[in-house]
Scaffold this motif. Structure first.
Motif, PDB file in Angstrom:
ATOM      1  N   SER A  50      40.584  38.127  35.138  1.00 53.06           N
ATOM      2  CA  SER A  50      40.587  39.517  35.599  1.00 53.06           C
ATOM      3  C   SER A  50      41.866  39.879  36.356  1.00 53.06           C
ATOM      4  O   SER A  50      42.103  41.059  36.633  1.00 53.06           O
ATOM      5  CB  SER A  50      39.370  39.770  36.498  1.00 53.06           C
ATOM      6  OG  SER A  50      38.162  39.621  35.777  1.00 53.06           O
ATOM      7  N   LEU A  86      35.737  35.812  42.305  1.00 46.08           N
ATOM      8  CA  LEU A  86      34.994  36.277  41.133  1.00 46.08           C
ATOM      9  C   LEU A  86      34.461  35.054  40.405  1.00 46.08           C
ATOM     10  O   LEU A  86      34.996  33.947  40.563  1.00 46.08           O
ATOM     11  CB  LEU A  86      35.921  37.076  40.194  1.00 46.08           C
ATOM     12  CG  LEU A  86      36.546  38.358  40.752  1.00 46.08           C
ATOM     13  CD1 LEU A  86      37.473  38.982  39.722  1.00 46.08           C
ATOM     14  CD2 LEU A  86      35.489  39.359  41.184  1.00 46.08           C
ATOM     15  N   LYS A 136      33.518  43.989  40.711  1.00 44.75           N
ATOM     16  CA  LYS A 136      34.706  43.150  40.879  1.00 44.75           C
ATOM     17  C   LYS A 136      35.585  43.691  42.002  1.00 44.75           C
ATOM     18  O   LYS A 136      36.115  42.933  42.809  1.00 44.75           O
ATOM     19  CB  LYS A 136      35.501  43.093  39.568  1.00 44.75           C
ATOM     20  CG  LYS A 136      34.830  42.345  38.436  1.00 44.75           C
ATOM     21  CD  LYS A 136      35.741  42.320  37.211  1.00 44.75           C
ATOM     22  CE  LYS A 136      35.093  41.591  36.044  1.00 44.75           C
ATOM     23  NZ  LYS A 136      35.975  41.574  34.844  1.00 44.75           N
ATOM     24  N   LYS A 145      34.082  32.600  34.960  1.00 45.71           N
ATOM     25  CA  LYS A 145      34.201  33.203  33.632  1.00 45.71           C
ATOM     26  C   LYS A 145      35.039  34.478  33.653  1.00 45.71           C
ATOM     27  O   LYS A 145      35.466  34.966  32.607  1.00 45.71           O
ATOM     28  CB  LYS A 145      32.819  33.489  33.056  1.00 45.71           C
ATOM     29  CG  LYS A 145      32.011  34.500  33.863  1.00 45.71           C
ATOM     30  CD  LYS A 145      30.647  34.736  33.246  1.00 45.71           C
ATOM     31  CE  LYS A 145      29.839  35.747  34.055  1.00 45.71           C
ATOM     32  NZ  LYS A 145      28.502  35.999  33.452  1.00 45.71           N
ATOM     33  N   GLU A 146      35.250  35.018  34.830  1.00 46.78           N
ATOM     34  CA  GLU A 146      36.051  36.236  34.966  1.00 46.78           C
ATOM     35  C   GLU A 146      37.409  35.959  35.623  1.00 46.78           C
ATOM     36  O   GLU A 146      38.023  36.834  36.213  1.00 46.78           O
ATOM     37  CB  GLU A 146      35.282  37.276  35.794  1.00 46.78           C
ATOM     38  CG  GLU A 146      33.974  37.707  35.146  1.00 46.78           C
ATOM     39  CD  GLU A 146      33.186  38.678  36.008  1.00 46.78           C
ATOM     40  OE1 GLU A 146      33.571  38.834  37.195  1.00 46.78           O
ATOM     41  OE2 GLU A 146      32.199  39.250  35.531  1.00 46.78           O
ATOM     42  N   GLU A 152      36.418  47.618  37.402  1.00 41.72           N
ATOM     43  CA  GLU A 152      34.971  47.426  37.499  1.00 41.72           C
ATOM     44  C   GLU A 152      34.533  47.427  38.962  1.00 41.72           C
ATOM     45  O   GLU A 152      35.121  46.739  39.803  1.00 41.72           O
ATOM     46  CB  GLU A 152      34.570  46.115  36.824  1.00 41.72           C
ATOM     47  CG  GLU A 152      33.072  45.951  36.664  1.00 41.72           C
ATOM     48  CD  GLU A 152      32.721  44.733  35.834  1.00 41.72           C
ATOM     49  OE1 GLU A 152      31.687  44.099  36.123  1.00 41.72           O
ATOM     50  OE2 GLU A 152      33.495  44.406  34.913  1.00 41.72           O
TER      51      GLU A 152
END
Length: 464
Positions: free
Chosen positions: A382, A375, A102, A378-379, A99
């Motif tokens: 990743s 980040l 990110k 919630k991520e 992404e």
């Protein structure tokens, strides 16, 4: 190597890895035993560092010798480490995530923390000591930062489960008065300690990562450095070189032998010449008629010495699996395939190290993402989407790379196609730049096309 028991509840797995019972809090008495055990291991670490820095055994050899006593150091340990580390980490690995947003945050954090330089030091320490440590912390501005530490004064404690989950990371030091102090990084807390025990605080330091904020980097499960298996050969090469230098210096000063001639003219019973400082062997016992005055010729053992030096050098490079790049084999017009075979052993060694480093890097980012400063929280998962691409630092032919990339058009994704080019550091960012350039080109083409003439603008111009 069998497991060893450390006094208390701890143990040493394979003689190198600290193990503690799962679910139990590390007691200070056990921590002290671990520190003492690491101190024993640190003697070998220090010996490796000394060899890398050129402080070899021969320099401290106190054996008395008659005649010259040269002490030469052929520091192949330094050459092996720097050559292999340059081959493995000379081109920094590409760490990306799919992404775009990110990936931009990830690259910004990497650049802010000079991650490429820190990875290079971690890799070099791994080659010297067999292991190194990276740990994360929050600075005064609540930003996540990374640092590294050598095993000379740091170690990791794992639990005794099959997965060997980290229990604690320990950093310690001794002051001038040999007083112990240090820090223990636990999953939920950070504790300071001294030689008397843990230091109690009214406000305990909370570990914001929720996991032991450190990762061990190593190239093999045995935690061996890249020149560990050739240390005796390097010491042997130092000794052979020094002996050769001693013999050359000894025989460079030719000895004159005088036999059967009387050099005592004043009758004091002593020759009227300085025998020692002039390198003369004198014996008046032989009959004067048979007097001999000539230089002593030295024995020729040069070919044997050169054979030993060549054999030692060859075995050092062969066993360490790091080739001598100054060898004639790399100076000819060998084909690319032939050179690949010459580098095959080192490539295999680097491939094994790459797998271990990828595993450690993924763990490092798993910890880093938990703080929510790189980040959003919630991520934090990743880290599982990270992609690592290591590139061996070898002479490249950009024309061949471009030809390979062009032939991959339509066969693989654009990102994979660009990843074959050594000049492209970040394939995703390069794709973005290509897209921006294409948009700009399309816009210019549209503006210059007569079919897209702006009639509204023409009417406005007429009215004005």
């Amino acid at each position: 190597m069998k497991n060893l028991t450390v006094n208390g509840k701890g143990s040493l797995l394979n003689g190198t890895t600290f193990i503690y019972p799962k679910g139990e809090e590390v007691a200070f008495d056990d921590l002290e035993e671990f520190i003492q055990s690491n101190g024993s291991l640190a003697k070998d670490y220090k010996a490796n560092l000394d060899m890398y820095l050129g402080d070899h055994e021969i320099l401290t050899d106190t054996t008395e010798k008659n005649g010259p006593n040269n002490k030469l150091v052929a520091n192949l340990a330094h050459y092996i480490v720097d050559t292999f580390n340059g081959f493995f980490m000379g081109i920094p690995p590409k760490i990306t995530i799919d992404e775009k947003n990110k990936n931009e945050n990830l690259q910004q954090w990497n650049d802010t923390n000079s991650l490429q330089d820190k990875l290079n030091e971690l890799s070099k320490q791994t080659d010297i000591y067999g292991r190194s440590f990276a740990f994360l912390y929050q600075n005064e501005d609540s930003e996540t930062e990374i640092a590294y530490s050598s095993p000379l004064n740091a170690f990791m404690i794992y639990d005794d489960s099959i997965g060997h989950i980290p229990v604690a990371f320990v950093r310690y030091q001794y002051d001038e008065g040999n007083k112990l102090s240090g820090t223990v990084y636990l999953a939920d807390e950070i504790k300071e300690f001294s030689g008397d025990g843990f230091i109690e605080s009214d406000e305990p330091s909370v570990n914001q990562f929720g996991i032991v904020p450190a990762v061990e980097f190593y190239a093999n499960e045995e935690r061996q450095g890249v020149f560990e298996n050739v240390k005796t050969l390097i010491n042997g090469l130092d000794k052979a070189l020094s002996q050769k230098a001693n013999q050359n210096e000894y025989f460079d000063n030719g000895y004159l032998k005088i036999l059967g001639a009387d050099l005592d003219t004043d009758g004091d019973g002593k020759p009227d010449i300085d025998l020692t400082d002039n390198g003369i062997i004198y014996s008046p016992d032989q009959a004067a008629a048979d007097a001999v005055v000539e230089f002593i010729s030295k024995p020729d053992g040069d070919s044997m010495q050169e054979h030993l030096l060549d054999r030692l050098s060859s075995m050092i490079f062969q066993i360490s699996m790091v080739p001598n790049l100054n060898d004639e084999a790399f100076s000819g017009n060998s084909s690319g395939v032939a050179l690949q075979y010459k580098l095959l052993a080192m490539r295999n060694l680097a491939a094994s190290k790459e797998r271990k480093f990828t595993q450690s890097l993924r763990r490092l980012y798993r910890i880093a993402f938990k703080a929510g400063t790189i980040l959003p929280e919630k991520e934090s998962d990743s880290w599982q989407d990270l992609k690592f691409q290591f590139t061996r630092n070898m002479p490249v032919n950009l024309a061949d790379e471009a030809d390979t990339a062009s032939k991959l058009q339509g066969i693989v994704s654009k990102e994979t196609q660009l990843s074959t080019l050594s000049i492209v550091d970040d394939p995703k960012a390069e794709i973005g730049r290509m897209a921006d350039e294409q948009k700009e080109a399309d816009k210019q083409l549209a503006d210059s096309n007569p079919a897209n003439y702006d009639f509204n603008q023409q009417n406005n111009d007429k009215e004005q």
